[in-house]
Design a protein around this motif. Sequence first.
Motif, PDB file in Angstrom:
ATOM      1  N   ASP A 106      35.694  41.422  45.351  1.00  0.00           N
ATOM      2  CA  ASP A 106      34.846  40.326  44.882  1.00  0.00           C
ATOM      3  C   ASP A 106      34.866  40.166  43.365  1.00  0.00           C
ATOM      4  OD1 ASP A 106      33.965  39.698  47.510  1.00  0.00           O
ATOM      5  OD2 ASP A 106      32.601  41.409  47.434  1.00  0.00           O
ATOM      6  N   THR A 107      34.720  41.266  42.642  1.00  0.00           N
ATOM      7  CA  THR A 107      34.576  41.186  41.183  1.00  0.00           C
ATOM      8  C   THR A 107      35.878  41.446  40.434  1.00  0.00           C
ATOM      9  OG1 THR A 107      34.010  43.538  40.969  1.00  0.00           O
ATOM     10  CG2 THR A 107      32.204  42.000  41.428  1.00  0.00           C
ATOM     11  N   LEU A 108      36.905  41.974  41.125  1.00  0.00           N
ATOM     12  CA  LEU A 108      38.175  42.372  40.513  1.00  0.00           C
ATOM     13  C   LEU A 108      37.988  43.485  39.483  1.00  0.00           C
ATOM     14  CD1 LEU A 108      39.908  38.898  40.085  1.00  0.00           C
ATOM     15  CD2 LEU A 108      40.076  40.491  41.999  1.00  0.00           C
ATOM     16  N   PHE A 151      40.105  43.472  35.834  1.00  0.00           N
ATOM     17  CA  PHE A 151      41.557  43.309  35.792  1.00  0.00           C
ATOM     18  C   PHE A 151      41.941  42.024  35.057  1.00  0.00           C
ATOM     19  CE2 PHE A 151      45.638  42.078  37.891  1.00  0.00           C
ATOM     20  CZ  PHE A 151      46.400  43.151  37.430  1.00  0.00           C
ATOM     21  N   LEU A 152      41.020  41.061  35.015  1.00  0.00           N
ATOM     22  CA  LEU A 152      41.302  39.790  34.345  1.00  0.00           C
ATOM     23  C   LEU A 152      41.454  39.957  32.838  1.00  0.00           C
ATOM     24  CD1 LEU A 152      38.853  37.436  36.272  1.00  0.00           C
ATOM     25  CD2 LEU A 152      41.311  37.708  36.625  1.00  0.00           C
ATOM     26  N   GLU A 153      41.034  41.104  32.288  1.00  0.00           N
ATOM     27  CA  GLU A 153      41.149  41.327  30.855  1.00  0.00           C
ATOM     28  C   GLU A 153      42.595  41.462  30.392  1.00  0.00           C
ATOM     29  OE1 GLU A 153      38.717  44.638  29.834  1.00  0.00           O
ATOM     30  OE2 GLU A 153      36.837  43.669  30.432  1.00  0.00           O
ATOM     31  N   VAL A 154      43.536  41.693  31.324  1.00  0.00           N
ATOM     32  CA  VAL A 154      44.948  41.789  30.934  1.00  0.00           C
ATOM     33  C   VAL A 154      45.631  40.422  30.982  1.00  0.00           C
ATOM     34  CG1 VAL A 154      45.130  44.195  31.664  1.00  0.00           C
ATOM     35  CG2 VAL A 154      45.686  42.385  33.289  1.00  0.00           C
ATOM     36  N   PHE A 155      44.852  39.362  31.236  1.00  0.00           N
ATOM     37  CA  PHE A 155      45.362  37.989  31.163  1.00  0.00           C
ATOM     38  C   PHE A 155      44.761  37.303  29.936  1.00  0.00           C
ATOM     39  CE2 PHE A 155      45.468  39.073  35.672  1.00  0.00           C
ATOM     40  CZ  PHE A 155      46.737  38.663  36.041  1.00  0.00           C
ATOM     41  N   GLU A 190      42.432  30.818  36.689  1.00  0.00           N
ATOM     42  CA  GLU A 190      43.542  30.519  37.599  1.00  0.00           C
ATOM     43  C   GLU A 190      43.999  31.775  38.338  1.00  0.00           C
ATOM     44  OE1 GLU A 190      48.294  29.285  37.335  1.00  0.00           O
ATOM     45  OE2 GLU A 190      46.998  29.097  35.562  1.00  0.00           O
ATOM     46  N   TYR A 191      44.173  32.874  37.599  1.00  0.00           N
ATOM     47  CA  TYR A 191      44.676  34.096  38.232  1.00  0.00           C
ATOM     48  C   TYR A 191      43.611  34.800  39.075  1.00  0.00           C
ATOM     49  CZ  TYR A 191      49.142  33.855  35.820  1.00  0.00           C
ATOM     50  OH  TYR A 191      50.381  33.482  35.414  1.00  0.00           O
ATOM     51  N   ALA A 192      42.337  34.618  38.764  1.00  0.00           N
ATOM     52  CA  ALA A 192      41.272  35.191  39.606  1.00  0.00           C
ATOM     53  C   ALA A 192      41.375  34.631  41.013  1.00  0.00           C
ATOM     54  CB  ALA A 192      39.904  34.895  38.999  1.00  0.00           C
ATOM     55  N   SER A 193      41.616  33.330  41.126  1.00  0.00           N
ATOM     56  CA  SER A 193      41.766  32.701  42.438  1.00  0.00           C
ATOM     57  C   SER A 193      43.034  33.176  43.134  1.00  0.00           C
ATOM     58  CB  SER A 193      41.789  31.182  42.268  1.00  0.00           C
ATOM     59  OG  SER A 193      42.020  30.543  43.498  1.00  0.00           O
ATOM     60  N   LYS A 248      35.174  50.578  51.770  1.00  0.00           N
ATOM     61  CA  LYS A 248      35.072  49.149  51.501  1.00  0.00           C
ATOM     62  C   LYS A 248      36.466  48.564  51.321  1.00  0.00           C
ATOM     63  CE  LYS A 248      33.350  47.916  47.582  1.00  0.00           C
ATOM     64  NZ  LYS A 248      32.468  47.771  46.411  1.00  0.00           N
ATOM     65  N   THR A 249      36.565  47.247  51.515  1.00  0.00           N
ATOM     66  CA  THR A 249      37.850  46.560  51.375  1.00  0.00           C
ATOM     67  C   THR A 249      38.130  46.308  49.901  1.00  0.00           C
ATOM     68  OG1 THR A 249      37.543  45.480  53.510  1.00  0.00           O
ATOM     69  CG2 THR A 249      39.199  44.542  52.045  1.00  0.00           C
ATOM     70  N   VAL A 250      39.313  46.734  49.461  1.00  0.00           N
ATOM     71  CA  VAL A 250      39.715  46.552  48.069  1.00  0.00           C
ATOM     72  C   VAL A 250      41.100  45.914  48.028  1.00  0.00           C
ATOM     73  CG1 VAL A 250      38.361  48.532  47.293  1.00  0.00           C
ATOM     74  CG2 VAL A 250      40.734  48.871  47.972  1.00  0.00           C
ATOM     75  N   LEU A 251      41.572  45.622  46.825  1.00  0.00           N
ATOM     76  CA  LEU A 251      42.913  45.085  46.627  1.00  0.00           C
ATOM     77  C   LEU A 251      43.769  46.133  45.935  1.00  0.00           C
ATOM     78  CD1 LEU A 251      42.093  41.487  45.320  1.00  0.00           C
ATOM     79  CD2 LEU A 251      42.697  42.164  47.651  1.00  0.00           C
TER      80      LEU A 251
END
Length: 555
Positions: free
Chosen positions: A317-319, A344-348, A355-358, A393-396
């Motif tokens: 959910d939060t990445l 993780f969005l901090e490396v973009f 855009e990359y969050a989606s 929990k489900t993760v990526l």
Amino acid sequence: MKKDINYYMDLPYTIEVVPIPRAQGGGFIARLPEFGRLTITGDGESREEAIASLLAAKKERLSDYLRKGIKIPEPVQEEEYSGKFVLRTPAKLHMVLSKQAQAEGISLNQYIKSILEKAVVLQEHSRKEEDKEDRLLKEFQALLEKKFERIELSMQSKEDLSGLSPTKTELKSQTDEYPDLFELVPCIITVQDRNYNLVRYNHEFAEMFDPKPGAYCFNAYKGLNEKCSNCPVEKTFEDGGSHWSEESGLNKDGTIAHWVVKTAPIKNDEGEIVAAMEMCLDITRIRRLEQKVMRSEEKYHAIFNNIPNPVFVLDLDTLEIFDCNNNVEPVYGYQRDEIIKGSFLEVFKNEDREEYASKLRKSAFISQAKQVTKEGRTFFVNIRISPLEYLGKTVLLVVTSDITKRLETEQQLIQASKMATLGEMATGVAHELNQPLSVIETASSFFMRKINKKERIEDGNLFTMAEKIRSNVGRATSIINHMREFGRKPGVTKRKTDINKVLTKALEVFSQQLKLREIEIEMDLQEDLPPILAGSNRLEQVFINLLVNARDAIE
């Protein structure tokens, strides 16, 4: 209706009663789940005692909440449940459940409903079995306390213990009336005197440790010649309370055994402790499984940290970054403790994060993503995303591959190919430029003749000739700019592109080459095509390569 203490006491709150593990003292705890963090509980030796304690606490706590003005939650009524709820599962689990439902010949909804019903029934059955086990152990403890009422042990007078034989015989004959309680109870049970002699033990203890007659407990359990340093039986004789510990020893076959110990005092009519009952639950299988899990985790971490690519474990959910491997630091410049718990969005780059969050939540693969290092250096990666279960929990699971060098090499090859194409088009381009130059030369010659003869040029003719010069200069400029743009080294950033415009520009550059070889071109482009995401410069090179191949095939 006035919501006073009577109102809330009459509401049909749910009462949950949960057994307390024997290792933690046993008994039951009752609670009202609707109260959440406000927590109203009660406890007792039996379910009935726990509920009675809860009801007493309920009135006291409700009165306190009303006095302090704290909002009191109310129970959810049955009619508030629609019988429908949305459950989100990993895609793989969804696929497995669908296939199993198909194999059963029922809908997915019916199949999941049947699984849930079975799980609830099994859980209720397991709870009843645990309650039964607790009840049997308590009955057995009470029975042993009665049987040892006549046993008199005095460490001060050091009486001859041989006199205990009749009592022990009587105890055996009486406990034979309760074989299920003593022999079939699912744990090890021993009864020990103050000298730690085994006065009585059940069949399961005999099978596991094969004790010798008159053996001491510490010798039978662990092969020791003196009592254990942390002995729960000793503590029970000292303070009359129940104590527990976790122990390890050898089975009679030499294998290591692990068990949890719980002791209880046995008293006579005068309340004196005459013996101690020790109940042990074999946890060897659990400890072995824990060791396997530990080895498996060590193996997982070894593989995880030695994967040659950066690997991240992200919250779905939060990445947020839960974990990462050792190869993150060489590529991104962050140490592990710097990046864990961060996004993780901090490396973009800031403008690309939404855009990359989606994409990260919806895609399995992202090509040529632009990222930045800790120092701010931009580089390109391919990203592979897989959902998995991690700590319940489900993760990526995200794996990135640095493709910057590969893209740079591709750019060099593309640029070399462009230069070769420009060389091939030189003749055609020269012809294209020759046409506007000829018009300019003709017009300028006309002006010079008129000037030399001192003849007047009609305004209409002068305007027409000037217009032709201007339009042909524009055409020549357009050709030169197009060639300059085509020869420029392209970037890797993709933008919305009109494919018809790109194809038309490619034909403008290459059409003269085809005319020189007497090859005609027929254009049939569909109008109103939606824009595509591409690099227009690189796409034009693709079209020109296709035209070159078509030309060569015709020749």
